[in-house]
Design an enzyme around this catalytic site. Sequence first.
Site, mmCIF file in Angstrom:
data_model
loop_
_atom_site.group_PDB
_atom_site.id
_atom_site.type_symbol
_atom_site.label_atom_id
_atom_site.label_comp_id
_atom_site.label_asym_id
_atom_site.label_seq_id
_atom_site.Cartn_x
_atom_site.Cartn_y
_atom_site.Cartn_z
ATOM 1 N N ARG A 237 -35.550 94.471 -34.317
ATOM 2 C CA ARG A 237 -34.881 95.713 -34.753
ATOM 3 C C ARG A 237 -35.914 96.805 -35.006
ATOM 4 N NH1 ARG A 237 -31.655 93.438 -39.501
ATOM 5 N NH2 ARG A 237 -30.938 95.561 -39.886
ATOM 6 N N ARG B 1 -26.030 88.651 -43.473
ATOM 7 C CA ARG B 1 -26.004 89.253 -42.134
ATOM 8 C C ARG B 1 -26.784 88.379 -41.166
ATOM 9 N NH1 ARG B 1 -27.030 95.714 -42.188
ATOM 10 N NH2 ARG B 1 -27.900 95.163 -40.162
ATOM 11 N N LYS C 31 -31.074 103.367 -46.136
ATOM 12 C CA LYS C 31 -29.979 104.245 -45.705
ATOM 13 C C LYS C 31 -28.661 103.897 -46.391
ATOM 14 C CE LYS C 31 -30.222 103.685 -41.190
ATOM 15 N NZ LYS C 31 -31.346 102.745 -40.999
ATOM 16 N N ARG D 86 -33.624 91.284 -48.478
ATOM 17 C CA ARG D 86 -32.178 91.454 -48.278
ATOM 18 C C ARG D 86 -31.580 90.244 -47.554
ATOM 19 N NH1 ARG D 86 -30.099 96.627 -44.932
ATOM 20 N NH2 ARG D 86 -30.579 95.370 -43.128
HETATM 21 P P1 AMP Z 1 -27.254 98.813 -38.859
HETATM 22 O O1 AMP Z 1 -26.241 98.245 -39.785
HETATM 23 O O2 AMP Z 1 -27.173 100.315 -38.764
HETATM 24 O O3 AMP Z 1 -28.653 98.335 -39.160
HETATM 25 O O4 AMP Z 1 -26.908 98.278 -37.396
HETATM 26 C C1 AMP Z 1 -26.916 96.910 -37.077
HETATM 27 C C2 AMP Z 1 -26.880 96.729 -35.569
HETATM 28 O O5 AMP Z 1 -25.688 97.353 -35.043
HETATM 29 C C3 AMP Z 1 -28.024 97.358 -34.802
HETATM 30 O O6 AMP Z 1 -29.167 96.514 -34.757
HETATM 31 C C4 AMP Z 1 -27.395 97.560 -33.427
HETATM 32 O O7 AMP Z 1 -27.312 96.351 -32.706
HETATM 33 C C5 AMP Z 1 -25.961 97.964 -33.782
HETATM 34 N N1 AMP Z 1 -25.821 99.424 -33.940
HETATM 35 C C6 AMP Z 1 -25.546 100.109 -35.094
HETATM 36 N N2 AMP Z 1 -25.470 101.427 -34.867
HETATM 37 C C7 AMP Z 1 -25.701 101.597 -33.540
HETATM 38 C C8 AMP Z 1 -25.775 102.738 -32.683
HETATM 39 N N3 AMP Z 1 -25.597 103.994 -33.162
HETATM 40 N N4 AMP Z 1 -26.020 102.535 -31.372
HETATM 41 C C9 AMP Z 1 -26.197 101.296 -30.880
HETATM 42 N N5 AMP Z 1 -26.164 100.180 -31.619
HETATM 43 C C10 AMP Z 1 -25.913 100.313 -32.942
#
Ligand code: AMP
Length: 187
Positions: A143, A132, A14, A126
């Site tokens: 996740r 991270r 993404k 990654r």
């Molecule tokens: P990402 O960078 O999109 O993989 O998000 C990393 C983490 O941020 C996720 O595992 C969630 O803990 C939190 N997170 C990101 N976007 C959301 C969302 N729309 N709703 C709830 N938690 C989110």
Amino acid sequence: MLNIVLFGAPGAGKGTQSDLLVEKFKLNHISTGDLLRKEIAEQTELGKKIKSIMDSGALVSNDIVIEMIDNAIAKDTQGILFDGFPRNVAQAEVLDQLMAKHNRSVTCMVQLDVPKDELVRRMLERAKVSGRSDDNEETIKNRLKTYEAETLPVAAYYEKQGKCVKINGLGKVEEISANIIAEVEKR
Ligand code: AMP
């Protein structure tokens, strides 16, 4: 005005595809993950509250991300690429309401399709460079579980609206983005 939801499991690509689409269609890139990580980096009250949740691989509460999205839509004048949002059906429903409030709507949802073993492989790769704290084997598993249980139903939500565009997420980055662009241009 073009408003795209970029959808896919963690590790589906993404982030990479967002950058290319934002450039191509001159969109505002709204990544809830990036916005949340910024709160943590700046050690805000919110950041302190959400760090352990994110490190566990669970989702942070809907209220928190919805407020962020509401602000982002209110400020935007060029069209938005939503990256990492909506993450569950309740968020998808609220997004429709927020868009309607601003006389806008989601144009389409682009689903990047990548098999699970490849997702795990990419995320472990990654993890070596991302820095991270949620890129470790334990959290990666969680996740993916969270994705399957809570996020995957969002695809059916957009399918019902006839807005779901499925794209093969395996192959060359440029080919994948060309496929996405061709589909988006049909909308
Ligand atoms: P990402 O960078 O999109 O993989 O998000 C990393 C983490 O941020 C996720 O595992 C969630 O803990 C939190 N997170 C990101 N976007 C959301 C969302 N729309 N709703 C709830 N938690 C989110």
